[in-house]
Enzyme design. Sequence first.
Site, mmCIF file in Angstrom:
data_model
loop_
_atom_site.group_PDB
_atom_site.id
_atom_site.type_symbol
_atom_site.label_atom_id
_atom_site.label_comp_id
_atom_site.label_asym_id
_atom_site.label_seq_id
_atom_site.Cartn_x
_atom_site.Cartn_y
_atom_site.Cartn_z
ATOM 1 N N ARG A 56 -12.051 9.926 22.014
ATOM 2 C CA ARG A 56 -12.160 11.234 22.673
ATOM 3 C C ARG A 56 -12.688 12.270 21.678
ATOM 4 O O ARG A 56 -12.100 12.472 20.612
ATOM 5 C CB ARG A 56 -10.768 11.666 23.169
ATOM 6 C CG ARG A 56 -10.735 12.984 23.862
ATOM 7 C CD ARG A 56 -11.308 12.881 25.246
ATOM 8 N NE ARG A 56 -11.167 14.116 25.988
ATOM 9 C CZ ARG A 56 -11.689 14.301 27.184
ATOM 10 N NH1 ARG A 56 -12.389 13.333 27.775
ATOM 11 N NH2 ARG A 56 -11.528 15.441 27.817
ATOM 12 N N GLY A 79 -4.012 14.466 26.744
ATOM 13 C CA GLY A 79 -4.369 15.581 27.623
ATOM 14 C C GLY A 79 -4.036 15.257 29.067
ATOM 15 O O GLY A 79 -3.028 14.610 29.349
ATOM 16 N N GLU A 82 24.243 13.848 23.370
ATOM 17 C CA GLU A 82 25.387 14.696 22.969
ATOM 18 C C GLU A 82 26.518 13.851 22.394
ATOM 19 O O GLU A 82 27.150 14.230 21.400
ATOM 20 C CB GLU A 82 25.917 15.508 24.168
ATOM 21 C CG GLU A 82 25.039 16.664 24.586
ATOM 22 C CD GLU A 82 23.786 16.221 25.333
ATOM 23 O OE1 GLU A 82 23.792 15.130 25.938
ATOM 24 O OE2 GLU A 82 22.782 16.956 25.289
ATOM 25 N N GLN A 132 -6.351 18.240 12.655
ATOM 26 C CA GLN A 132 -5.100 18.120 11.898
ATOM 27 C C GLN A 132 -3.854 18.175 12.776
ATOM 28 O O GLN A 132 -2.868 17.495 12.498
ATOM 29 C CB GLN A 132 -5.035 19.215 10.831
ATOM 30 C CG GLN A 132 -5.948 18.916 9.657
ATOM 31 C CD GLN A 132 -5.831 19.943 8.545
ATOM 32 O OE1 GLN A 132 -5.269 21.016 8.733
ATOM 33 N NE2 GLN A 132 -6.385 19.623 7.402
ATOM 34 N N GLY A 169 24.890 -3.308 22.214
ATOM 35 C CA GLY A 169 23.860 -2.743 23.086
ATOM 36 C C GLY A 169 23.063 -1.655 22.368
ATOM 37 O O GLY A 169 21.832 -1.608 22.463
ATOM 38 N N GLU A 217 23.999 4.013 26.949
ATOM 39 C CA GLU A 217 24.613 3.587 25.680
ATOM 40 C C GLU A 217 24.999 4.795 24.822
ATOM 41 O O GLU A 217 24.878 4.774 23.597
ATOM 42 C CB GLU A 217 23.666 2.666 24.894
ATOM 43 C CG GLU A 217 23.122 1.544 25.733
ATOM 44 C CD GLU A 217 23.757 0.205 25.466
ATOM 45 O OE1 GLU A 217 24.681 0.150 24.650
ATOM 46 O OE2 GLU A 217 23.327 -0.756 26.104
ATOM 47 N N GLY A 218 25.430 5.852 25.497
ATOM 48 C CA GLY A 218 25.847 7.073 24.803
ATOM 49 C C GLY A 218 24.733 8.099 24.843
ATOM 50 O O GLY A 218 23.638 7.854 24.345
ATOM 51 N N ILE A 237 -1.465 14.102 23.438
ATOM 52 C CA ILE A 237 -2.722 13.648 22.815
ATOM 53 C C ILE A 237 -3.723 13.187 23.869
ATOM 54 O O ILE A 237 -4.941 13.382 23.723
ATOM 55 C CB ILE A 237 -2.419 12.522 21.785
ATOM 56 C CG1 ILE A 237 -1.837 13.143 20.508
ATOM 57 C CG2 ILE A 237 -3.650 11.679 21.479
ATOM 58 C CD1 ILE A 237 -1.305 12.141 19.489
ATOM 59 N N PRO A 249 31.110 5.889 39.071
ATOM 60 C CA PRO A 249 30.567 7.160 39.570
ATOM 61 C C PRO A 249 31.167 8.384 38.859
ATOM 62 O O PRO A 249 30.480 9.363 38.623
ATOM 63 C CB PRO A 249 30.935 7.135 41.057
ATOM 64 C CG PRO A 249 30.991 5.678 41.401
ATOM 65 C CD PRO A 249 31.488 4.980 40.172
#
Length: 396
Positions: A268, A339, A367, A279, A242, A363-364, A337, A128
């Site tokens: 779509r 929406g 930061e 684009q 890991g 696993e880190g 994409i 914790p």
Amino acid sequence: MEFALTAEHEQIREAAYKFGQNVIVPSVGELDRQHTSDPETLKKLGEAGLLGLGIPAKWGGTDTDYISVGIACEELERADSTARVVMSVHVGLHCMTMMQWGTEEQCAKWLPDLATGKKIGAFGLTEPNAGSDAASMKTTARREGDEYVLNGEKTWISLADYADQFLVIARLAETDAKAPYAAFIVERDRPGFSSRAIKGKLGVRAGNTGQIFFDNVRIPASNMIGQEGDGFKVAMSALDHGRYTVAAGAVGIITACMDACCKYVNERSVQGEVIGKKQLVQQMIAKMARGRDIGRLLYYQVGWMKNTGKRHTREVSMAKWVNCEAAFEAANNAVEIHGAYGYCDEFPVERYFRNSRGAMIYEGTHEIHTIMQAEYALGYREDKPIARTLPTFPFA
Ligand SMILES: Cc1cc2nc3c(=O)[nH]c(=O)nc-3n(C[C@H](O)[C@H](O)[C@H](O)COP(=O)(O)OP(=O)(O)OC[C@H]3O[C@@H](n4cnc5c(N)ncnc54)[C@H](O)[C@@H]3O)c2cc1C
């Protein structure tokens, strides 16, 4: 320099892809919606041989290399992060760390059941008040004769309710060791052990994450992995394994985003043409392809370093950091994409978005990897050889 995958790698990719699409995908949407996990998945992963990847045949494994582990993680996470989490926790954090730091007797005792999925392993480091700052852990191990007695709790433990045994890092209550930590295998059926699921997670909702508690849990001294004082090094080695699986899995999320988006943009239409022709939409797809290709190179390199017994803490941190950011960007763009349709669970991309966020914490954190990379670049940190390495491939 050899870039080609072997025929065996391609077979493993195909097998893991089919497992993901046939076993995981049909039920994961509903499991995720219900915040429920299916323990049968663990059994099926074992039956498919996926939990034995990267483990020598003499210990019940499939005698395949560490790149195979990465490939399987990639294809499983293409289906859902929860399937890859099992590989990360069980194969990476638990089995590979045991292979690196365990004795021949310990590996022979535990690995055959783990490699075949008869038993499931997990990893307990976080507490914790000790996450990034793992050295603040408070769980203690006190030596009493031929036993250690464990007290304390670990939190955010993947597979907390399902694992049969845990690789636990604890602070030694009384020791002459320079570093006051040690690593232990704690089996679930030891009196005084209990677990509890964490509810209300943002992602990996079809997977089990929880707390584990030790109330005077007695384990034989022979359950210690490494020596007194090795605990922190064992934990950091576990993270090397890991992080590798997480980095590989992140590529699978990107591919899943591409699978969904390349289909959707050709269906779509706006202003009389499919959005795949726009684009700015193409730019988002191109970035996904970029993340996938860079990500593969980064994790393949780490897999090769594992195969050849090279220390790779810097490289695996880089792979994990870059790939998880690319996966989150891909998932964010996949929602964009789609929406409004990307904002509900009719399409899988909102699940990719939530799942990919978690991998930037465990696993880190983002930061921690940023700091690590800056420190390596500045010469404040360097990887020194460690006493124990993984078995190199081909296995003896
Ligand atoms: C889904 C999930 C599964 C997990 N599974 C496991 C598991 O199986 N086993 C296990 O042991 N743990 C597991 N974890 C725990 C995970 O490894 C920790 O959550 C993680 O290491 C971060 O620790 P923390 O949550 O205590 O955050 P903290 O360490 O409290 O960090 C809080 C914030 O402070 C920042 N921060 C911390 N230190 C620094 C610093 N020095 N400089 C700058 N910023 C800093 C962090 O980046 C973060 O933004 C899991 C977590 C999740 C979400």
